[in-house]
Design an enzyme around this catalytic site. Structure first.
Site, short mmCIF file in Angstrom:
data_model
loop_
_atom_site.label_atom_id
_atom_site.label_comp_id
_atom_site.label_asym_id
_atom_site.label_seq_id
_atom_site.Cartn_x
_atom_site.Cartn_y
_atom_site.Cartn_z
CG ASP A 143 -2.28 0.68 0.92
OD1 ASP A 143 -2.24 1.82 0.43
OD2 ASP A 143 -3.34 0.10 1.18
CG HIS B 24 -2.11 1.19 -3.07
ND1 HIS B 24 -3.24 0.97 -2.31
CD2 HIS B 24 -1.87 0.03 -3.72
CE1 HIS B 24 -3.66 -0.27 -2.51
NE2 HIS B 24 -2.84 -0.86 -3.35
#
Length: 477
Positions: free
Chosen positions: A295, A329
């Site tokens: 992430d 991300h």
């Protein structure tokens, strides 16, 4: 509910896609790195205030208190006893020596340096019941009593996690991560009961109703704990360690002051494996770190929705220097739990590159989160391969359904070099509240495959933007 419309502006042409990881060797001429925070007097003053804690010479090994290497040996009590003993003596260093040791949660006390020696691997036993009794914690920006973080400190002063060893979280496709629910192409997460939404949704409802935090307790709790979470602590140091396979966010200081995170290596591809998430903290330095995560690599946060506004503490005075971002991300991210606001961020000299890096610089919020985002500065950044290089999105997750419109003020990105991006910009404001207060200066995008996405942007200050070898100018629309 307002309609979320999208307009594609063909600012650039298409070019051939380049496969694989790109070298950053061509960046040196575009970037002039600096080793100091000499941007202005404010950045220099922040840097002068951030001083890592020091500790007495006193020390003890966890083996002095009965810890033994090997999976068959639970060292939880031995580690707690060693920490208590050194704390009672006035502080010092508690060392995990070379070898493989296994433990439950570790709770730090004031004046303790928890040192993971070179060659040491501290495994955290992945059995949720071990992380009880519940502690005061924050989960995605909402306070509750939940599972203890793997390494936790509450209202302590002068604490550290240091060393050249490894912290192994033990999360996997069978333990912790499946509570996320269905995720990407994983073949797990289909248990209708053991799913985080069954705890997350009622928790968020409690927060919106103003239920006191001490009443936010769940017998069946499926919210994965972060790895390292100092909460309301002063003088925090996290240095040198490798952190692997975290149940949730890896390094998550909350409401802390004077925080140094340096020289750490974060490697965790699980769901919500953010690398370093300072929340509602003051005076934070993140330096010389490597993030290879599932992430966001670095995400600055300050609480979610009503709970963030209740606590009302911005994340402020954040310095980011000389970090490397691989998979994730986003590289340097603001949000999305950002209701308390963020101010005075200075990020410089970072390198990002991976076919799996989704976004380089990212601001994500919406009208439920809101947040006053002010004086955010980025310079001397190199990006090799990324999907979207610069993203400012007011429609993240819920879109425009609330009454707390975000406010941007003094956002500056300067001296950015991007070798290959699918898109250079994704800028999405509201028709009633466009994106303003942004300056772009000396941005070079060597190869961009697709048009940028821009909607509801006003008064952008821009200078020397080059896309696919041609000077470009972003419209105010």
């Amino acid at each position: 509910m307002r309609t979320d419309r999208r307009t594609l502006l063909k600012l650039i042409g298409h070019s051939a896609t380049t496969a694989g990881l790109l070298s950053l060797s061509g960046c040196s001429s575009a970037i002039r790195p600096t080793s100091d925070f000499d941007w202005d007097t404010n950045a220099a003053a922040i840097r002068s205030r951030i001083v890592p804690p020091t500790f007495p010479e006193r020390s003890a090994s966890i083996t002095d208190f009965g810890a033994k290497p090997g999976k068959q040996n639970d060292c939880t009590q031995a580690i707690a006893d060693a920490i208590a003993h050194i704390a009672q003596q006035g502080g010092g260093t508690v060392t995990v020596p070379e070898g493989a040791f296994y433990t439950g949660p570790v709770h730090l006390k004031s004046n303790i340096n928890f040192h993971i020696a070179k060659g040491a691997v501290l495994h955290f036993i992945p059995e949720p019941e071990r992380y009880k009794p519940y502690v005061f914690t924050r989960w995605e920006g909402t306070e509750l009593y939940g599972y203890s973080p793997l390494i936790y400190a509450f209202e302590q002063t002068n604490i550290a996690v240091t060393g050249e060893g490894t912290l192994e979280g033990g999360a996997s496709e069978t333990i912790w991560w499946p509570w996320k629910g269905p995720w990407k192409e994983a073949k797990w997460g289909d248990d209708p009961e053991a799913n985080q939404k069954n705890t997350r949704d009622p928790l968020r409802a409690m927060a919106e109703k103003g239920v006191p935090v001490e009443e936010r307790v769940f017998e069946k709790n499926y919210l994965r704990p972060p790895f390292i979470q100092p909460y309301r602590c002063k003088n925090v140091l996290i240095s040198g360690v490798t952190i692997r396979n975290s149940p949730f966010w890896l390094v998550n200081p909350v409401l802390c002051t004077n925080v140094t995170v340096k020289d750490i290596y974060c490697h965790s591809y699980g769901p919500n494996s953010d690398g370093c998430d300072p929340e509602s903290c003051t005076d934070v330095l993140i330096e010389n770190c490597t993030f290879d995560t599932g992430d966001d690599c670095i995400a600055v946060k300050s609480g979610r929705n009503a709970d963030g506004r209740r606590v009302a503490q911005p994340c402020e005075n954040i310095l980011i220097n000389n970090c490397q971002m691989k998979a994730g991300h986003g590289g340097v991210v603001i949000g999305s739990e950002i209701s308390g606001g963020v101010r005075n961020l200075y990020a410089q000299n970072c390198e990002m590159s991976s076919p799996n890096l989704d976004r380089g610089i990212r601001i994500k919020t919406n009208s439920l989160r809101g947040g006053h985002l002010q004086n955010l500065n980025y310079r001397n950044l190199r990006i090799g391969q990324v999907k979207d290089a610069i993203v400012i999105n007011f429609f993240y997750e819920e879109g425009d359904v609330g009454n707390f419109t975000p406010k941007l003020e003094g956002i500056r990105i300067e001296n950015l070099y991007v070798q290959h991006a699918q898109r250079a910009f994704v800028l999405l404001g509201y028709d009633h509240t466009p994106i303003t207060g942004v300056t772009f200066k000396s941005l070079t995008f060597e190869k961009v495959d697709s048009p940028s996405v821009i909607e509801n942007v006003a008064d952008i200050t821009q200078q020397n933007i080059v896309i696919n070898g041609k000077k470009a100018e972003l419209p105010n629309v």
